[in-house]
Motif scaffolding. Structure first.
Motif, PDB file in Angstrom:
ATOM      1  N   PRO A   1      44.702  57.828  43.734  1.00  0.00           N
ATOM      2  CA  PRO A   1      43.571  57.081  43.802  1.00  0.00           C
ATOM      3  C   PRO A   1      44.105  55.544  44.106  1.00  0.00           C
ATOM      4  CG  PRO A   1      43.806  57.796  41.757  1.00  0.00           C
ATOM      5  CD  PRO A   1      44.727  58.487  42.612  1.00  0.00           C
ATOM      6  N   GLU A   2      45.060  55.041  43.602  1.00  0.00           N
ATOM      7  CA  GLU A   2      45.346  53.585  43.278  1.00  0.00           C
ATOM      8  C   GLU A   2      45.740  53.176  44.890  1.00  0.00           C
ATOM      9  OE1 GLU A   2      47.121  56.239  41.895  1.00  0.00           O
ATOM     10  OE2 GLU A   2      46.708  55.490  39.547  1.00  0.00           O
ATOM     11  N   LEU A   3      45.841  54.131  45.817  1.00  0.00           N
ATOM     12  CA  LEU A   3      46.161  53.661  47.285  1.00  0.00           C
ATOM     13  C   LEU A   3      44.611  53.252  47.762  1.00  0.00           C
ATOM     14  CD1 LEU A   3      48.415  56.063  48.537  1.00  0.00           C
ATOM     15  CD2 LEU A   3      49.002  53.607  47.881  1.00  0.00           C
ATOM     16  N   THR A   4      43.583  54.219  47.407  1.00  0.00           N
ATOM     17  CA  THR A   4      42.411  53.872  48.062  1.00  0.00           C
ATOM     18  C   THR A   4      41.930  52.800  47.487  1.00  0.00           C
ATOM     19  OG1 THR A   4      41.942  56.363  48.224  1.00  0.00           O
ATOM     20  CG2 THR A   4      39.956  55.141  47.982  1.00  0.00           C
ATOM     21  N   VAL A   5      41.975  52.674  46.067  1.00  0.00           N
ATOM     22  CA  VAL A   5      41.433  51.390  45.288  1.00  0.00           C
ATOM     23  C   VAL A   5      42.006  50.078  46.045  1.00  0.00           C
ATOM     24  CG1 VAL A   5      41.166  49.975  43.481  1.00  0.00           C
ATOM     25  CG2 VAL A   5      41.019  52.500  43.224  1.00  0.00           C
ATOM     26  N   GLU A   6      43.190  50.174  46.517  1.00  0.00           N
ATOM     27  CA  GLU A   6      43.772  48.947  46.971  1.00  0.00           C
ATOM     28  C   GLU A   6      43.160  48.670  48.213  1.00  0.00           C
ATOM     29  OE1 GLU A   6      48.502  47.887  48.759  1.00  0.00           O
ATOM     30  OE2 GLU A   6      48.043  49.316  47.185  1.00  0.00           O
ATOM     31  N   GLN A   7      43.114  49.750  49.267  1.00  0.00           N
ATOM     32  CA  GLN A   7      42.508  49.656  50.512  1.00  0.00           C
ATOM     33  C   GLN A   7      41.054  49.261  50.494  1.00  0.00           C
ATOM     34  OE1 GLN A   7      41.815  52.738  53.872  1.00  0.00           O
ATOM     35  NE2 GLN A   7      43.836  51.328  54.185  1.00  0.00           N
ATOM     36  N   ALA A   8      40.121  49.779  49.638  1.00  0.00           N
ATOM     37  CA  ALA A   8      38.922  49.300  49.524  1.00  0.00           C
ATOM     38  C   ALA A   8      38.844  47.796  48.980  1.00  0.00           C
ATOM     39  CB  ALA A   8      38.201  50.236  48.269  1.00  0.00           C
ATOM     40  N   THR A   9      39.534  47.410  48.105  1.00  0.00           N
ATOM     41  CA  THR A   9      39.457  46.044  47.656  1.00  0.00           C
ATOM     42  C   THR A   9      39.884  45.299  48.751  1.00  0.00           C
ATOM     43  OG1 THR A   9      40.100  46.820  45.316  1.00  0.00           O
ATOM     44  CG2 THR A   9      40.372  44.513  45.861  1.00  0.00           C
ATOM     45  N   MET A  10      41.028  45.358  49.332  1.00  0.00           N
ATOM     46  CA  MET A  10      41.479  44.544  50.505  1.00  0.00           C
ATOM     47  C   MET A  10      40.271  44.320  51.607  1.00  0.00           C
ATOM     48  SD  MET A  10      42.547  44.787  53.964  1.00  0.00           S
ATOM     49  CE  MET A  10      43.179  46.525  54.194  1.00  0.00           C
ATOM     50  N   LEU A  11      39.604  45.722  52.062  1.00  0.00           N
ATOM     51  CA  LEU A  11      38.816  45.285  52.994  1.00  0.00           C
ATOM     52  C   LEU A  11      37.415  44.536  52.552  1.00  0.00           C
ATOM     53  CD1 LEU A  11      38.597  49.427  54.433  1.00  0.00           C
ATOM     54  CD2 LEU A  11      39.607  47.276  55.526  1.00  0.00           C
ATOM     55  N   HIS A  12      36.876  44.866  51.318  1.00  0.00           N
ATOM     56  CA  HIS A  12      35.746  44.254  51.017  1.00  0.00           C
ATOM     57  C   HIS A  12      36.327  42.741  50.741  1.00  0.00           C
ATOM     58  CE1 HIS A  12      33.093  42.737  47.592  1.00  0.00           C
ATOM     59  NE2 HIS A  12      32.401  43.298  48.240  1.00  0.00           N
ATOM     60  N   ALA A  13      37.394  42.349  50.366  1.00  0.00           N
ATOM     61  CA  ALA A  13      37.795  40.934  50.239  1.00  0.00           C
ATOM     62  C   ALA A  13      37.965  40.435  51.781  1.00  0.00           C
ATOM     63  CB  ALA A  13      39.106  40.887  49.529  1.00  0.00           C
ATOM     64  N   GLU A  14      38.581  40.973  52.614  1.00  0.00           N
ATOM     65  CA  GLU A  14      38.886  40.699  54.071  1.00  0.00           C
ATOM     66  C   GLU A  14      37.517  40.367  54.814  1.00  0.00           C
ATOM     67  OE1 GLU A  14      40.989  41.811  58.273  1.00  0.00           O
ATOM     68  OE2 GLU A  14      41.810  42.191  56.252  1.00  0.00           O
ATOM     69  N   ALA A  15      36.466  41.376  54.524  1.00  0.00           N
ATOM     70  CA  ALA A  15      35.326  41.330  55.299  1.00  0.00           C
ATOM     71  C   ALA A  15      34.337  40.058  54.657  1.00  0.00           C
ATOM     72  CB  ALA A  15      34.415  42.334  55.055  1.00  0.00           C
ATOM     73  N   GLY A  16      34.362  39.764  53.261  1.00  0.00           N
ATOM     74  CA  GLY A  16      33.755  38.799  52.946  1.00  0.00           C
ATOM     75  C   GLY A  16      32.163  38.874  53.069  1.00  0.00           C
ATOM     76  N   LEU A  17      31.570  39.950  53.072  1.00  0.00           N
ATOM     77  CA  LEU A  17      30.247  40.104  53.164  1.00  0.00           C
ATOM     78  C   LEU A  17      29.629  40.607  52.281  1.00  0.00           C
ATOM     79  CD1 LEU A  17      30.667  42.308  56.513  1.00  0.00           C
ATOM     80  CD2 LEU A  17      29.845  39.601  56.736  1.00  0.00           C
ATOM     81  N   PRO A  18      28.213  39.964  51.742  1.00  0.00           N
ATOM     82  CA  PRO A  18      27.592  40.509  50.538  1.00  0.00           C
ATOM     83  C   PRO A  18      27.102  41.632  50.566  1.00  0.00           C
ATOM     84  CG  PRO A  18      26.492  38.713  52.045  1.00  0.00           C
ATOM     85  CD  PRO A  18      27.491  38.850  52.708  1.00  0.00           C
ATOM     86  N   ASN A  19      26.777  42.196  51.892  1.00  0.00           N
ATOM     87  CA  ASN A  19      26.001  43.464  52.242  1.00  0.00           C
ATOM     88  C   ASN A  19      26.782  44.664  52.597  1.00  0.00           C
ATOM     89  OD1 ASN A  19      25.809  41.817  54.373  1.00  0.00           O
ATOM     90  ND2 ASN A  19      24.142  42.613  55.104  1.00  0.00           N
TER      91      ASN A  19
END
Length: 365
Positions: free
Chosen positions: A118-136
């Motif tokens: 699960p740590e790998l999924t969380v790492e990627q999810a956090t990275m994508l959310h931060a890189e996108a910088g989208l509120p929605n």
């Protein structure tokens, strides 16, 4: 009043389960938002594989990103976020008007992680959310046993999650529990509990799985029965002391979303699942052809309620016919994850091939 407007006014949100650059460039998505009351959009690896493989619309973006030496996976996420950022911009007024309850787009983590740590999924999810910088932007994580742990951790980290690949009431409740654990941990840590989430229950694949194996009287009834049963559990959960406490602290209730609502049986009504699962405080994300069919000739009848149920009797009939519903739910989740892995591998191969092709055609880009 067209059916999409009637369903919207009845309290169900209509999202589009499709994403292509042509959909954006042509203005069709804007038309669906303005005229068909579409208020959100979902994507998955299969949709992007088809979109990129079947057109040249992405070639310039791929050439530009490939020049930076990115891996096929990172290159894909960059290109996908170009589309999703544009779509998110179109839905932003809805997002703002509803104070974050609606107007979302979704991007899925690599399906290769569905049964990994699960740590790998969380790492990627956090990275994508931060890189996108989208509120929605929702990040989609499969509700597999491994995924559930990732959902809790990602929610705790403040990442809005669309839990995908849920097939049963039990799988839905497990996903809801993982989400609430993440919110409860945020409250304990003094963090804001305002981290929205949706839980996507897949419908039509149930009926495809038992096609030809049950009496004609049960044809195309299993997915709807599972949906009705899950909706009842959803309603009961919304009224539970646990949810009421979280809401009182400022949290949002995770919303139940109907996925895979395109009719796969050519002999059945093409709006079957949309009409059968009309319910307040839910979302229906549908393929483009289903959206257009429903807008054209769909009907909005009585909404699902907690008071009247046929689902228990129908599910018993399926068990009598030899269908192991619980076992099939596990099988469908595994097959769904495997299908996304297949599409992902096809997509990565396509990205690699196109990177070489467009790089040769556009040297120096």
């Amino acid at each position: 009043m067209i059916a999409t407007q009637a369903l919207h006014e009845a309290g169900q949100r209509l999202w589009l389960d499709s994403i292509t650059r042509e959909l954006l460039d042509s203005g069709r998505l804007e038309h669906y938002i303005t005229d068909l009351f579409v208020t959100g959009l979902t994507s998955n690896p299969t949709l992007f594989d088809h979109a990129i493989r079947r057109s040249s619309d992405y070639d310039a973006s791929i050439a530009r990103e490939a020049a930076g030496g990115l891996s096929p996976e990172l290159l894909f996420f960059r290109v996908a976020l170009e589309d999703l950022s544009r779509a998110a911009g179109l839905f932003l007024p809805v997002h703002q008007r509803t104070r974050g309850q609606d107007g979302w787009v979704s991007l899925e983590v690599s399906p290769l992680l569905a049964f990994e740590q699960p740590e790998l999924t969380v790492e990627q999810a956090t990275m994508l959310h931060a890189e996108a910088g989208l509120p929605n932007l929702f990040i989609k994580i499969p509700g597999t046993p491994t995924g559930l742990r990732a959902i809790e951790e990602a929610t705790f980290a403040g990442v809005p999650i669309n839990v995908t690949l849920l097939f049963s009431t039990e799988q839905y409740l497990a996903a809801a529990d993982a989400y609430m654990k993440g919110i409860e941990r945020r409250l304990e840590a003094g963090e804001s509990p305002e981290v929205p989430s949706v839980a996507s229950l897949f419908i039509s694949r149930w009926d495809k799985a038992v096609e030809g194996q049950v009496p004609e009287s049960l044809r195309n009834r299993l997915g709807i029965a599972v949906g009705e049963r899950t909706y009842r559990a959803y309603c009961e959960l919304r009224e539970s002391a646990r949810v009421r406490r979280l809401v009182s602290e400022g949290a949002s209730m995770q919303t139940l979303l109907w996925a895979s609502t395109g009719t796969k049986d050519p002999t059945a009504r093409d709006t079957l699942y949309v009409e059968s699962l009309a319910a307040a405080d839910t979302i229906n994300t549908m393929p483009e052809h289903t959206l257009l069919a429903f807008a054209d000739h769909g009907q909005v009848g009585p909404l699902l309620t907690r008071e009247e149920w046929e689902s228990d009797e129908v599910l018993e009939e399926f068990k009598t016919a030899g269908v192991d519903v619980d076992g099939l739910a596990t099988q469908l989740q595994r097959e769904g994850a495997d299908s996304f892995v297949k599409s992902w591998n096809s997509l990565m191969a396509c990205i690699a091939e196109k990177s070489e092709e467009v790089g040769a055609a556009h040297p120096g880009v």
